[in-house]
Design a protein around this motif. Structure first.
Motif, short mmCIF file in Angstrom:
data_model
loop_
_atom_site.label_atom_id
_atom_site.label_comp_id
_atom_site.label_asym_id
_atom_site.label_seq_id
_atom_site.Cartn_x
_atom_site.Cartn_y
_atom_site.Cartn_z
N LEU A 36 51.70 3.98 -17.20
CA LEU A 36 50.35 3.88 -17.72
C LEU A 36 49.54 4.97 -17.18
O LEU A 36 50.01 5.67 -16.23
CB LEU A 36 49.80 2.32 -16.70
CG LEU A 36 48.20 2.32 -16.85
CD1 LEU A 36 47.89 1.70 -18.48
CD2 LEU A 36 47.93 1.37 -15.51
N ASN A 60 50.41 3.17 -22.63
CA ASN A 60 49.23 2.84 -22.54
C ASN A 60 48.17 3.75 -21.68
O ASN A 60 48.48 4.12 -21.02
CB ASN A 60 48.92 1.42 -21.93
CG ASN A 60 49.61 0.22 -22.99
OD1 ASN A 60 49.65 0.79 -23.88
ND2 ASN A 60 50.12 -0.98 -22.23
N LYS A 94 46.80 -3.13 -14.64
CA LYS A 94 46.37 -3.92 -16.02
C LYS A 94 45.68 -5.06 -15.62
O LYS A 94 44.78 -5.59 -16.39
CB LYS A 94 47.47 -3.87 -16.81
CG LYS A 94 47.99 -2.74 -17.42
CD LYS A 94 49.00 -2.73 -18.52
CE LYS A 94 49.97 -1.57 -18.60
NZ LYS A 94 51.04 -1.83 -19.57
N ASN A 98 41.71 -6.31 -16.74
CA ASN A 98 41.58 -7.32 -17.92
C ASN A 98 40.83 -8.58 -17.36
O ASN A 98 40.57 -9.47 -18.07
CB ASN A 98 42.84 -7.78 -18.14
CG ASN A 98 43.39 -6.87 -19.22
OD1 ASN A 98 42.87 -5.76 -19.80
ND2 ASN A 98 44.81 -6.74 -19.32
#
Length: 99
Positions: A36, A60, A94, A98
């Motif tokens: 990441l 990502n 992540k 989120n």
């Protein structure tokens, strides 16, 4: 939420699963170590475009609601680009971002 992300980044650093800075992050991506890429909200537009161009969707990229100063306080080094080099840490970050 930002405090939890910063805490996780601190753990990543202690475990040696983090790369800081443009060149170090690109090297992590090239060696397929990066899970990441995180960028701070005060990173220049030019550098952000360069990182997107260089990575080409291999990893990502998430823009954090944190500044380079926030990163410096927790990691001891001011950096606008961070590579998380561990799948477990990357997935947890992540999830936190989120929610």
């Amino acid at each position: 939420m930002n405090d939890k992300v910063l805490s996780l980044l601190g753990l990543c650093k202690k475990s040696g699963n983090i790369s800081l800075g443009f060149d170090a992050c690109l090297e992590s991506v090239k060696q397929k170590n990066s899970s990441l890429i995180l960028v701070t909200n005060d990173l220049s537009e030019r550098t952000l475009n360069r990182i997107y161009d260089q990575i080409n969707n291999k990893v990502n990229i998430i823009v954090l609601n944190l500044s380079m100063e926030d990163i410096r306080k927790i990691l001891g080094k001011s950096s606008g680009i961070i590579s998380v080099n561990n799948n477990g840490f990357a997935e947890k970050i992540k999830q936190l971002l989120n929610t």
